[in-house]
Design a protein around this motif. Structure first.
Motif, PDB file in Angstrom:
ATOM      1  N   ASN A  68      -0.974   9.975  -0.071  1.00 14.34           N
ATOM      2  CA  ASN A  68      -1.868   9.192   0.317  1.00 14.34           C
ATOM      3  C   ASN A  68      -0.893   8.371   0.411  1.00 14.34           C
ATOM      4  OD1 ASN A  68      -3.916   8.834  -2.397  1.00 14.34           O
ATOM      5  ND2 ASN A  68      -2.027  10.072  -3.459  1.00 14.34           N
ATOM      6  N   HIS A  69      -1.333   6.920   1.189  1.00 16.38           N
ATOM      7  CA  HIS A  69      -0.664   6.287   1.876  1.00 16.38           C
ATOM      8  C   HIS A  69      -1.505   5.059   2.282  1.00 16.38           C
ATOM      9  CE1 HIS A  69       3.207   5.436   4.591  1.00 16.38           C
ATOM     10  NE2 HIS A  69       2.437   4.477   5.059  1.00 16.38           N
ATOM     11  N   ALA A  70      -0.632   3.817   1.910  1.00 19.90           N
ATOM     12  CA  ALA A  70      -1.191   2.455   2.365  1.00 19.90           C
ATOM     13  C   ALA A  70      -0.148   1.453   3.328  1.00 19.90           C
ATOM     14  CB  ALA A  70      -1.608   1.910   1.148  1.00 19.90           C
ATOM     15  N   PHE A  71      -1.133   0.760   3.986  1.00 15.83           N
ATOM     16  CA  PHE A  71      -0.273  -0.810   4.229  1.00 15.83           C
ATOM     17  C   PHE A  71      -0.784  -1.942   4.077  1.00 15.83           C
ATOM     18  CE2 PHE A  71      -1.151   2.351   8.244  1.00 15.83           C
ATOM     19  CZ  PHE A  71      -0.080   2.982   8.730  1.00 15.83           C
ATOM     20  N   GLY A  72       0.158  -2.900   3.927  1.00 18.06           N
ATOM     21  CA  GLY A  72       0.388  -4.005   3.551  1.00 18.06           C
ATOM     22  C   GLY A  72       1.077  -4.121   2.190  1.00 18.06           C
ATOM     23  N   LYS A  73       0.446  -5.619   1.751  1.00 17.07           N
ATOM     24  CA  LYS A  73       0.863  -5.680  -0.093  1.00 17.07           C
ATOM     25  C   LYS A  73       0.002  -5.980  -0.512  1.00 17.07           C
ATOM     26  CE  LYS A  73       6.076  -4.757   0.729  1.00 17.07           C
ATOM     27  NZ  LYS A  73       7.258  -5.030   0.743  1.00 17.07           N
ATOM     28  N   GLY A  74      -0.685  -6.080  -1.964  1.00 21.68           N
ATOM     29  CA  GLY A  74      -1.168  -7.324  -2.752  1.00 21.68           C
ATOM     30  C   GLY A  74      -2.646  -7.391  -2.448  1.00 21.68           C
ATOM     31  N   ASN A  75      -2.795  -8.425  -1.845  1.00 20.83           N
ATOM     32  CA  ASN A  75      -4.406  -7.836  -1.443  1.00 20.83           C
ATOM     33  C   ASN A  75      -5.090  -8.179   0.073  1.00 20.83           C
ATOM     34  OD1 ASN A  75      -5.585  -9.905  -4.146  1.00 20.83           O
ATOM     35  ND2 ASN A  75      -4.742 -12.087  -3.394  1.00 20.83           N
ATOM     36  N   LEU A  76      -3.603  -7.557   0.635  1.00 21.06           N
ATOM     37  CA  LEU A  76      -3.674  -6.671   1.679  1.00 21.06           C
ATOM     38  C   LEU A  76      -3.767  -6.125   1.674  1.00 21.06           C
ATOM     39  CD1 LEU A  76      -1.595 -10.040   3.876  1.00 21.06           C
ATOM     40  CD2 LEU A  76      -4.363  -9.664   3.851  1.00 21.06           C
ATOM     41  N   ARG A  77      -3.546  -4.772   0.635  1.00 22.94           N
ATOM     42  CA  ARG A  77      -2.980  -3.714   1.291  1.00 22.94           C
ATOM     43  C   ARG A  77      -4.471  -2.613   1.274  1.00 22.94           C
ATOM     44  NH1 ARG A  77       0.669  -0.018  -1.551  1.00 22.94           N
ATOM     45  NH2 ARG A  77      -0.409   1.884  -2.682  1.00 22.94           N
ATOM     46  N   ARG A  78      -4.550  -1.610   1.946  1.00 25.11           N
ATOM     47  CA  ARG A  78      -5.533  -1.309   2.401  1.00 25.11           C
ATOM     48  C   ARG A  78      -5.164   0.191   2.436  1.00 25.11           C
ATOM     49  NH1 ARG A  78      -7.062   0.920   7.671  1.00 25.11           N
ATOM     50  NH2 ARG A  78      -5.767  -0.070   8.581  1.00 25.11           N
ATOM     51  N   THR A  79      -5.446   1.279   1.910  1.00 21.55           N
ATOM     52  CA  THR A  79      -5.559   2.687   1.692  1.00 21.55           C
ATOM     53  C   THR A  79      -5.473   3.336   2.936  1.00 21.55           C
ATOM     54  OG1 THR A  79      -6.033   2.870  -1.136  1.00 21.55           O
ATOM     55  CG2 THR A  79      -6.302   4.646   0.965  1.00 21.55           C
ATOM     56  N   VAL A  80      -4.661   3.836   3.613  1.00 21.56           N
ATOM     57  CA  VAL A  80      -5.502   4.838   4.523  1.00 21.56           C
ATOM     58  C   VAL A  80      -5.546   6.493   4.933  1.00 21.56           C
ATOM     59  CG1 VAL A  80      -4.568   3.389   6.146  1.00 21.56           C
ATOM     60  CG2 VAL A  80      -3.023   4.413   5.766  1.00 21.56           C
ATOM     61  N   LEU A  81      -4.504   6.443   4.008  1.00 23.72           N
ATOM     62  CA  LEU A  81      -4.689   8.144   3.028  1.00 23.72           C
ATOM     63  C   LEU A  81      -5.074   8.048   2.187  1.00 23.72           C
ATOM     64  CD1 LEU A  81      -1.687   9.557   5.275  1.00 23.72           C
ATOM     65  CD2 LEU A  81      -4.201   9.548   6.180  1.00 23.72           C
ATOM     66  N   SER A  82      -6.267   9.286   1.641  1.00 21.93           N
ATOM     67  CA  SER A  82      -6.579   9.440   0.116  1.00 21.93           C
ATOM     68  C   SER A  82      -6.422  10.901  -0.463  1.00 21.93           C
ATOM     69  CB  SER A  82      -7.163   8.508   0.033  1.00 21.93           C
ATOM     70  OG  SER A  82      -8.024   8.454  -1.772  1.00 21.93           O
ATOM     71  N   ASP A  83      -5.676  11.202  -0.977  1.00 23.55           N
ATOM     72  CA  ASP A  83      -5.254  12.311  -2.043  1.00 23.55           C
ATOM     73  C   ASP A  83      -5.640  13.918  -0.666  1.00 23.55           C
ATOM     74  OD1 ASP A  83      -5.567  14.566  -4.015  1.00 23.55           O
ATOM     75  OD2 ASP A  83      -7.467  14.708  -4.339  1.00 23.55           O
ATOM     76  N   ILE A  84      -4.689  13.469   0.348  1.00 18.44           N
ATOM     77  CA  ILE A  84      -5.082  14.935   1.243  1.00 18.44           C
ATOM     78  C   ILE A  84      -4.187  16.308   0.944  1.00 18.44           C
ATOM     79  CG2 ILE A  84      -4.124  15.138   3.333  1.00 18.44           C
ATOM     80  CD1 ILE A  84      -6.084  13.116   3.441  1.00 18.44           C
ATOM     81  N   ASN A  85      -4.879  17.077   1.369  1.00 18.57           N
ATOM     82  CA  ASN A  85      -4.318  18.626   0.566  1.00 18.57           C
ATOM     83  C   ASN A  85      -4.501  19.191   1.596  1.00 18.57           C
ATOM     84  OD1 ASN A  85      -3.461  18.273  -2.514  1.00 18.57           O
ATOM     85  ND2 ASN A  85      -5.390  17.684  -2.042  1.00 18.57           N
ATOM     86  N   LEU A  86      -3.223  20.011   2.492  1.00 14.75           N
ATOM     87  CA  LEU A  86      -3.350  20.919   3.287  1.00 14.75           C
ATOM     88  C   LEU A  86      -2.839  21.708   3.935  1.00 14.75           C
ATOM     89  CD1 LEU A  86      -4.539  20.898   6.655  1.00 14.75           C
ATOM     90  CD2 LEU A  86      -3.466  19.143   6.581  1.00 14.75           C
ATOM     91  N   ALA A  87      -2.743  22.920   4.110  1.00 18.28           N
ATOM     92  CA  ALA A  87      -1.458  24.216   4.896  1.00 18.28           C
ATOM     93  C   ALA A  87      -1.025  24.145   6.326  1.00 18.28           C
ATOM     94  CB  ALA A  87      -1.080  25.060   3.293  1.00 18.28           C
ATOM     95  N   LEU A  88      -0.675  24.481   7.060  1.00 15.70           N
ATOM     96  CA  LEU A  88      -0.588  24.895   8.194  1.00 15.70           C
ATOM     97  C   LEU A  88       0.065  26.350   7.912  1.00 15.70           C
ATOM     98  CD1 LEU A  88      -0.678  21.353   9.970  1.00 15.70           C
ATOM     99  CD2 LEU A  88      -2.543  22.679   9.741  1.00 15.70           C
ATOM    100  N   TYR A  89      -0.357  26.799   9.750  1.00 20.22           N
ATOM    101  CA  TYR A  89       0.576  28.177   8.912  1.00 20.22           C
ATOM    102  C   TYR A  89       1.301  28.249  10.536  1.00 20.22           C
ATOM    103  CZ  TYR A  89      -1.326  29.267   3.942  1.00 20.22           C
ATOM    104  OH  TYR A  89      -1.379  29.138   2.976  1.00 20.22           O
ATOM    105  N   PRO A  90       2.831  29.306  10.307  1.00 21.86           N
ATOM    106  CA  PRO A  90       3.081  29.419  11.933  1.00 21.86           C
ATOM    107  C   PRO A  90       2.112  29.890  13.076  1.00 21.86           C
ATOM    108  CG  PRO A  90       4.559  29.987   9.814  1.00 21.86           C
ATOM    109  CD  PRO A  90       2.953  30.583   9.494  1.00 21.86           C
ATOM    110  N   GLY A  91       1.817  29.741  14.523  1.00 23.54           N
ATOM    111  CA  GLY A  91       1.111  30.367  14.923  1.00 23.54           C
ATOM    112  C   GLY A  91      -0.440  30.272  14.993  1.00 23.54           C
ATOM    113  N   GLU A  92      -1.129  29.097  14.501  1.00 23.54           N
ATOM    114  CA  GLU A  92      -1.859  28.733  14.021  1.00 23.54           C
ATOM    115  C   GLU A  92      -2.537  27.385  14.971  1.00 23.54           C
ATOM    116  OE1 GLU A  92      -4.652  27.609  10.348  1.00 23.54           O
ATOM    117  OE2 GLU A  92      -2.673  26.512  10.233  1.00 23.54           O
ATOM    118  N   ILE A  93      -2.877  26.940  15.543  1.00 23.31           N
ATOM    119  CA  ILE A  93      -3.839  25.757  15.931  1.00 23.31           C
ATOM    120  C   ILE A  93      -4.791  25.257  15.728  1.00 23.31           C
ATOM    121  CG2 ILE A  93      -4.965  24.672  17.828  1.00 23.31           C
ATOM    122  CD1 ILE A  93      -3.700  27.196  19.405  1.00 23.31           C
TER     123      ILE A  93
END
Length: 224
Positions: free
Chosen positions: A11-36
């Motif tokens: 998870n990732h957010a920018f800002g604080k308090g009332n200005l806080r805005r979530t930009v990434l939410s519950d990201i799950n991912l795996a990337l493997y060698p040789g993969e595009i």
């Protein structure tokens, strides 16, 4: 095969308090060698934020993000710098230094590695030849076309044989022919070096180069 990138509940957010805005939410991912892998989605959906977190260019706030089996959450600056040396970056704006030749721009990446000046020069010229610019290695950026500049950027990203390449809109400023040449080069060299490539794009002309497509909406990976 062990993944080069493993992300859990990020998870990732920018800002604080009332200005806080979530930009990434519950990201799950795996990337493997040789993969595009292609990452698409509308502007503001969180694609570039995810890319910068994976590139160790931004601190992980919440969740787990492992690059080459090393956890970035809470990692010290020295470890992040060491990890960045194993990642190649390609951006929409090639970010070449106008005061350096093509060869010198590529060689800059190698100064972070324990190589002699002769080895750096040789590898720089070899890589520029691989992207079709062997005869242009002594030219300055203002003497090159947009497509040629992006080829230099590709050479710079791949010359140190990184385990991961992160590309953010590498074809956005190019015409269809130059854009196709650029992604074909990324595909060819990435497969040769067996590295993982995550390519963020809006360019529907290049969707065919990837083994896997991801899509992001409102900070969430909604299709894999």
């Amino acid at each position: 095969m062990s993944p080069t990138v493993t992300i859990n509940n990020l998870n990732h957010a920018f800002g604080k308090g009332n200005l806080r805005r979530t930009v990434l939410s519950d990201i799950n991912l795996a990337l493997y060698p040789g993969e595009i892998v292609l990452l698409t989605g509308p502007s503001g959906s969180g694609k570039t934020t995810l890319l910068t977190l994976m590139g160790a260019l931004r601190s992980v706030q919440e969740g787990s993000l492992q690059i080459l089996d090393q956890e970035l959450q809470g990692a010290k600056k020295r470890r992040l710098v060491k990890l960045r040396n194993q990642i190649g970056f390609i951006f929409q704006s090639h970010n070449l230094l106008d005061c350096l030749t093509a060869a010198e721009n590529v060689e800059m990446t190698l100064k972070l590695h324990k190589l002699s000046q002769r080895e750096r020069r040789e590898r720089s010229h070899t890589m520029l030849s691989a992207v079709g610019l062997g005869e242009h290695s002594y030219k300055y950026p203002d003497q090159l076309s947009g497509g040629q500049k992006q080829r230099v950027a590709i050479a710079r990203a791949l010359v140190a044989e990184p385990k991961i390449v992160l590309a953010d809109e590498p074809t956005a400023s190019l015409d269809s022919h130059s854009g196709r040449d650029v992604v074909n080069l990324i595909q060819q060299l990435a497969h040769q070096q067996h590295c993982t490539v995550l390519l963020v794009t809006h360019d529907t002309r290049i969707l065919d180069i990837a083994e896997r497509h991801l899509h992001m909406e409102d900070g969430k990976l909604c299709a894999q």
